[in-house]
Design an enzyme around this catalytic site. Structure first.
Site, PDB file in Angstrom:
ATOM      1  N   ARG A 131       0.843  -1.201   0.000  1.00 23.79           N
ATOM      2  CA  ARG A 131       0.000   0.000   0.000  1.00 23.79           C
ATOM      3  C   ARG A 131       0.879   1.252   0.000  1.00 23.79           C
ATOM      4  NH1 ARG A 131      -4.184   0.453   4.893  1.00 23.79           N
ATOM      5  NH2 ARG A 131      -2.235  -0.009   5.949  1.00 23.79           N
ATOM      6  N   LYS A 172      -1.252 -17.257   7.145  1.00 22.29           N
ATOM      7  CA  LYS A 172      -2.213 -17.467   8.209  1.00 22.29           C
ATOM      8  C   LYS A 172      -2.496 -16.112   8.858  1.00 22.29           C
ATOM      9  CE  LYS A 172      -0.530 -16.688  11.598  1.00 22.29           C
ATOM     10  NZ  LYS A 172       0.168 -15.506  12.107  1.00 22.29           N
ATOM     11  N   HIS A 221       4.311 -21.425   9.134  1.00 22.13           N
ATOM     12  CA  HIS A 221       5.771 -21.577   9.092  1.00 22.13           C
ATOM     13  C   HIS A 221       6.300 -22.464  10.214  1.00 22.13           C
ATOM     14  CE1 HIS A 221       5.825 -18.215  11.969  1.00 22.13           C
ATOM     15  NE2 HIS A 221       7.050 -18.550  12.263  1.00 22.13           N
ATOM     16  N   LYS A 276       9.737 -25.539  10.556  1.00 24.10           N
ATOM     17  CA  LYS A 276      10.840 -25.515  11.520  1.00 24.10           C
ATOM     18  C   LYS A 276      11.395 -26.928  11.682  1.00 24.10           C
ATOM     19  CE  LYS A 276       9.127 -21.585  14.238  1.00 24.10           C
ATOM     20  NZ  LYS A 276      10.123 -20.537  14.273  1.00 24.10           N
ATOM     21  N   GLU A 280       7.007 -14.681  23.385  1.00 23.12           N
ATOM     22  CA  GLU A 280       7.792 -13.734  22.580  1.00 23.12           C
ATOM     23  C   GLU A 280       8.134 -12.544  23.440  1.00 23.12           C
ATOM     24  OE1 GLU A 280       6.769 -13.273  18.252  1.00 23.12           O
ATOM     25  OE2 GLU A 280       4.814 -13.716  19.118  1.00 23.12           O
ATOM     26  N   ASP A 333      -3.748 -15.321  15.874  1.00 21.44           N
ATOM     27  CA  ASP A 333      -2.403 -15.138  15.335  1.00 21.44           C
ATOM     28  C   ASP A 333      -1.518 -16.358  15.589  1.00 21.44           C
ATOM     29  OD1 ASP A 333      -0.418 -13.440  14.104  1.00 21.44           O
ATOM     30  OD2 ASP A 333       0.518 -13.227  16.076  1.00 21.44           O
ATOM     31  N   HIS A 390      -0.208 -22.150  14.435  1.00 23.66           N
ATOM     32  CA  HIS A 390       1.075 -22.716  14.884  1.00 23.66           C
ATOM     33  C   HIS A 390       0.913 -23.662  16.074  1.00 23.66           C
ATOM     34  CE1 HIS A 390       2.467 -19.661  12.286  1.00 23.66           C
ATOM     35  NE2 HIS A 390       2.620 -18.696  13.150  1.00 23.66           N
ATOM     36  N   LYS A 393       2.834 -11.876  23.781  1.00 26.03           N
ATOM     37  CA  LYS A 393       3.858 -10.921  23.360  1.00 26.03           C
ATOM     38  C   LYS A 393       4.334 -10.182  24.610  1.00 26.03           C
ATOM     39  CE  LYS A 393       2.805 -10.584  18.606  1.00 26.03           C
ATOM     40  NZ  LYS A 393       3.848 -11.372  17.962  1.00 26.03           N
TER      41      LYS A 393
HETATM   42  P1  NDP Z   1       1.698  -5.831   8.388  1.00 29.80           P
HETATM   43  O1  NDP Z   1       0.701  -5.146   9.237  1.00 29.80           O
HETATM   44  O2  NDP Z   1       3.119  -5.470   8.575  1.00 29.80           O
HETATM   45  O3  NDP Z   1       1.227  -5.558   6.875  1.00 29.80           O
HETATM   46  C1  NDP Z   1       1.335  -6.398   5.764  1.00 29.80           C
HETATM   47  C2  NDP Z   1       1.011  -5.672   4.474  1.00 29.80           C
HETATM   48  O4  NDP Z   1      -0.374  -5.460   4.308  1.00 29.80           O
HETATM   49  C3  NDP Z   1       1.677  -4.336   4.270  1.00 29.80           C
HETATM   50  O5  NDP Z   1       2.132  -4.313   2.941  1.00 29.80           O
HETATM   51  C4  NDP Z   1       0.556  -3.356   4.466  1.00 29.80           C
HETATM   52  O6  NDP Z   1       0.711  -2.190   3.684  1.00 29.80           O
HETATM   53  C5  NDP Z   1      -0.612  -4.100   3.926  1.00 29.80           C
HETATM   54  N1  NDP Z   1      -1.885  -3.656   4.509  1.00 29.80           N
HETATM   55  C6  NDP Z   1      -2.208  -3.630   5.810  1.00 29.80           C
HETATM   56  N2  NDP Z   1      -3.487  -3.208   5.954  1.00 29.80           N
HETATM   57  C7  NDP Z   1      -3.939  -2.934   4.717  1.00 29.80           C
HETATM   58  C8  NDP Z   1      -5.160  -2.437   4.183  1.00 29.80           C
HETATM   59  N3  NDP Z   1      -6.184  -2.186   4.989  1.00 29.80           N
HETATM   60  N4  NDP Z   1      -5.266  -2.289   2.854  1.00 29.80           N
HETATM   61  C9  NDP Z   1      -4.235  -2.559   2.028  1.00 29.80           C
HETATM   62  N5  NDP Z   1      -3.046  -3.017   2.466  1.00 29.80           N
HETATM   63  C10 NDP Z   1      -2.905  -3.210   3.780  1.00 29.80           C
HETATM   64  O7  NDP Z   1       1.470  -7.396   8.609  1.00 29.80           O
HETATM   65  P2  NDP Z   1       2.540  -8.586   8.630  1.00 29.80           P
HETATM   66  O8  NDP Z   1       3.506  -8.419   7.524  1.00 29.80           O
HETATM   67  O9  NDP Z   1       3.067  -8.759   9.985  1.00 29.80           O
HETATM   68  O10 NDP Z   1       1.588  -9.843   8.383  1.00 29.80           O
HETATM   69  C11 NDP Z   1       1.069 -10.141   7.121  1.00 29.80           C
HETATM   70  C12 NDP Z   1       0.572 -11.576   7.133  1.00 29.80           C
HETATM   71  O11 NDP Z   1       1.665 -12.439   7.425  1.00 29.80           O
HETATM   72  C13 NDP Z   1      -0.492 -11.842   8.202  1.00 29.80           C
HETATM   73  O12 NDP Z   1      -1.444 -12.705   7.664  1.00 29.80           O
HETATM   74  C14 NDP Z   1       0.306 -12.540   9.322  1.00 29.80           C
HETATM   75  O13 NDP Z   1      -0.489 -13.442  10.063  1.00 29.80           O
HETATM   76  C15 NDP Z   1       1.360 -13.285   8.536  1.00 29.80           C
HETATM   77  N6  NDP Z   1       2.579 -13.583   9.294  1.00 29.80           N
HETATM   78  C16 NDP Z   1       3.356 -12.591   9.819  1.00 29.80           C
HETATM   79  C17 NDP Z   1       4.523 -12.897  10.511  1.00 29.80           C
HETATM   80  C18 NDP Z   1       5.409 -11.845  11.076  1.00 29.80           C
HETATM   81  O14 NDP Z   1       6.391 -12.195  11.760  1.00 29.80           O
HETATM   82  N7  NDP Z   1       5.133 -10.562  10.832  1.00 29.80           N
HETATM   83  C19 NDP Z   1       4.976 -14.299  10.673  1.00 29.80           C
HETATM   84  C20 NDP Z   1       4.071 -15.265  10.108  1.00 29.80           C
HETATM   85  C21 NDP Z   1       2.940 -14.898   9.432  1.00 29.80           C
HETATM   86  P3  NDP Z   1       1.457  -0.866   4.207  1.00 29.80           P
HETATM   87  O15 NDP Z   1       2.395  -1.310   5.297  1.00 29.80           O
HETATM   88  O16 NDP Z   1       2.169  -0.429   2.976  1.00 29.80           O
HETATM   89  O17 NDP Z   1       0.417   0.050   4.674  1.00 29.80           O
HETATM   90  C1  BG6 Z   2       3.614 -15.216  13.199  1.00 30.06           C
HETATM   91  C2  BG6 Z   2       2.802 -14.259  13.990  1.00 30.06           C
HETATM   92  O1  BG6 Z   2       2.790 -16.127  12.554  1.00 30.06           O
HETATM   93  O2  BG6 Z   2       4.524 -15.912  14.046  1.00 30.06           O
HETATM   94  C3  BG6 Z   2       3.703 -13.305  14.749  1.00 30.06           C
HETATM   95  O3  BG6 Z   2       1.974 -13.515  13.105  1.00 30.06           O
HETATM   96  C4  BG6 Z   2       4.724 -14.044  15.561  1.00 30.06           C
HETATM   97  O4  BG6 Z   2       2.920 -12.480  15.588  1.00 30.06           O
HETATM   98  C5  BG6 Z   2       5.445 -15.068  14.714  1.00 30.06           C
HETATM   99  O5  BG6 Z   2       5.663 -13.093  16.039  1.00 30.06           O
HETATM  100  C6  BG6 Z   2       6.321 -15.956  15.575  1.00 30.06           C
HETATM  101  O6  BG6 Z   2       7.129 -16.748  14.767  1.00 30.06           O
HETATM  102  P1  BG6 Z   2       8.509 -17.326  15.311  1.00 30.06           P
HETATM  103  O7  BG6 Z   2       9.004 -18.152  14.194  1.00 30.06           O
HETATM  104  O8  BG6 Z   2       9.373 -16.128  15.598  1.00 30.06           O
HETATM  105  O9  BG6 Z   2       8.174 -18.095  16.538  1.00 30.06           O
END
Ligand code: NDP
Ligand code: BG6
Length: 508
Positions: free
Chosen positions: A47, A154, A184, A188, A222, A241, A246, A346
């Site tokens: 975005r 997820k 993920h 592991k 975490e 989450d 997981h 967290k």
């Molecule tokens: P973020 O909140 O960091 O955002 C992910 C992306 O989605 C960004 O590109 C953001 O755009 C975009 N976004 C958020 N809200 C909107 C909206 N309303 N409209 C359009 N675009 C939007 O999330 P994460 O990266 O942490 O998580 C993304 C997915 O990955 C989730 O499903 C989460 O469960 C999964 N996940 C995350 C992990 C992690 O460690 N972060 C680990 C495992 C899974 P912008 O930032 O440009 O606004």
């Molecule tokens: C992600 C969750 O799926 O797993 C995060 O969205 C979380 O909130 C992460 O931090 C934890 O993964 P790991 O591999 O660091 O235990």
């Protein structure tokens, strides 16, 4: 390792935390090991409005910050970055997808890719549906020359209803073998090692049941907070989450029957049977079986840490849980009556994921304990960090009399071999590239997991009087979580970074 066909990877949500923290370091690591395809390009879609040049710089910083290994060759990162591209798409409208289509056409021609594309949905789950629909409308999911695969992050949906809808929708536009529901934790090494520990050894299996096991405890703690992810986390919370995916997968592998083979479906069938045997938690039992909490501001090692409600994009009166502890039972012959305790949170004191099998005490206490307390044997399977296995048992203290002391026998995974263990995302991304879906979740597993957890969310929604306990950041969560554990004087294990240590004195 098998190399994949040439391809383009399109990551929706590339400006987010997942892409920066896990996906880019994993893709870079595959490149560094020479297992990326000969020709490939990676397109990030987000975005945020940034240029390709800015995206490349941001990803270089992410790789340097989050890679598990020290990177000595900076040129390799610049070489990796030159194949990264960025497209800004705010609302994922049809217009945006025609830009994507043109990009793919031009880039495919420029690199000589041959039509194989992976679309990675790494956005908040509410966007999975519109993105999939628009990809289909743009004709980008039709298999022509190469393959078309979609990775779905997820949580897969918000509840049973939305997960079913998403499955139905994906099945209309994709064949099941094109869909990769990623969890993920299944990538592991130490989670996969659970199967080996249980089924390659004859000594554990005879004890692995209600006759010898008192309770099972699974913790995923975490130390980080929600940071920049408030927008996503507010609609998710710890239950969706971490637990729905997981941690239930870890429960499945801990509790399953031996599979008939290592075939993906043989393992998934056994995990599914565990999910189907989970004793439903009735809405009225939620206050007794589930404790939720939210971290509040605190001082951690002299540093001020903000409370959840003061994080970016979080409502000032938010009731989203950043901690959850659940007690439940598995109704089958192996586990009937054995409580399972699962907790995650967290801003807890450390980052640890582990399974603790508490064995029953001896029927007769013949010996004195120095501590005055009778302990039971514990088998601790450490998923991360200091991956390994620890067995706690009693020994005689040297000297007169029969004083008994609890001691540790431990094995550390790092002692097994001096080889590098790939990160979960590295392993799973490579599996999608070569079309191996063994470590991905199946539609029925995901739906059954939601079916089990839905009553908890419903109870929270319908009964605002069910408390959200505050806990100071850096502590082990709400005190009330102790009340879940059945048995006088019993408590959770409070693990440290080092496998062998617990309780108060931990390495920082
Ligand atoms: P973020 O909140 O960091 O955002 C992910 C992306 O989605 C960004 O590109 C953001 O755009 C975009 N976004 C958020 N809200 C909107 C909206 N309303 N409209 C359009 N675009 C939007 O999330 P994460 O990266 O942490 O998580 C993304 C997915 O990955 C989730 O499903 C989460 O469960 C999964 N996940 C995350 C992990 C992690 O460690 N972060 C680990 C495992 C899974 P912008 O930032 O440009 O606004
Ligand atoms: C992600 C969750 O799926 O797993 C995060 O969205 C979380 O909130 C992460 O931090 C934890 O993964 P790991 O591999 O660091 O235990």
């Amino acid at each position: 390792m098998e190399n994949s066909k040439n391809l383009i990877i399109v990551i929706f949500g590339a400006s987010g935390d997942l892409a920066a923290r896990k996906l880019m370091p994993a893709l870079f690591s595959l490149k560094a090991q020479n297992i990326m395809p000969e020709k490939y390009a990676i397109l990030g879609i987000g975005r945020t409005k940034i240029t390709t040049e800015e995206f490349r710089k941001k990803m270089i910083t992410s790789i340097l910050s989050f890679s598990e290994e020290q990177i000595s060759d900076r040129n390799l990162i610049s070489d990796f970055a030159k194949d990264l591209y960025y497209l800004s798409m705010g609302d994922y409208s049809t217009e945006g997808f025609s830009d994507l289509k043109s990009f793919l056409k031009v880039t495919d021609g420029k690199y000589g890719i041959g039509g194989s594309y992976i679309f990675y949905l790494a956005t908040p789950p509410s966007l999975f549906e519109p993105i999939a629909v628009n990809l289909s409308k743009a004709g980008l999911l039709d298999r022509k020359d190469g393959f078309r695969r979609v990775i779905v992050e997820k949580p897969f949906g918000y509840d049973l209803e939305s997960a079913r809808r998403l499955n139905r929708l994906l099945h209309k536009i994709l064949a099941e073998e094109q869909i990769y529901r990623i969890d993920h934790y299944l990538g592991k090494e130490t989670v996969q090692n659970l199967l080996v520990t249980r089924f390659a050894n004859g000594i554990f299996e005879p004890l692995w049941n209600r006759n010898y096991i008192d309770r099972v405890e699974i913790t995923s703690a975490e130390s980080i907070g929600v940071e920049e992810r408030g927008g996503y986390y507010e609609n998710s919370g710890a239950l969706r989450d971490m637990v729905q995916n997981h941690l239930l997968q870890v429960v499945g592998l801990t509790a399953m029957e031996p599979p008939s083979s290592l075939d993906a479906n043989a393992i998934r069938n056994e995990v599914l049977k565990v999910f189907q045997s989970l004793q439903p938690i009735k809405e009225e039992d939620v206050p007794n079986q589930v404790i939720r909490g939210q971290y509040t501001g605190s001082l951690i090692r002299g540093e001020c840490v903000t409370g959840y409600r003061f994080e970016k994009n979080v409502a000032k009166d938010s009731r989203t849980e950043t901690y959850v502890a659940v007690k439940f039972f598995i109704n089958n012959w192996r586990w009937g009556g054995v409580p399972f305790y699962v907790r995650t949170g967290k801003r807890l004191p450390t980052r640890v994921t582990e399974i603790v099998i508490h064995f029953k005490q001896t029927p007769h206490h013949l010996f004195q304990r120095v501590s005055g307390r009778f302990s039971s044997n514990q088998l601790i399977i450490r998923i991360q960090p200091d991956e390994g296995i620890l067995l706690k048992f009693d020994m005689k203290e040297p000297g007169a009399g029969f004083n008994v002391k609890n001691v540790n026998m431990d094995f550390h995974y790092k002692d097994l071999a001096n080889i590098r263990v790939p990160s979960a995302y590295e392993r799973l991304l490579h599996d999608v590239m070569i079309g191996d879906s063994t470590l991905f979740s199946r539609d029925d597993e995901v739906e059954t997991a939601w079916k089990f957890l839905d009553p908890i969310r419903r109870a929270w929604q319908n009964n605002p009087e069910i408390k959200v306990y505050g806990y100071p950041a850096g502590t082990w969560g709400p005190e009330h979580a102790k009340d879940l554990i059945e048995g006088e004087g019993l408590d959770w294990r409070y693990p440290c970074k080092n496998l062998a240590d617990d309780e108060v004195y931990c390495e920082l």
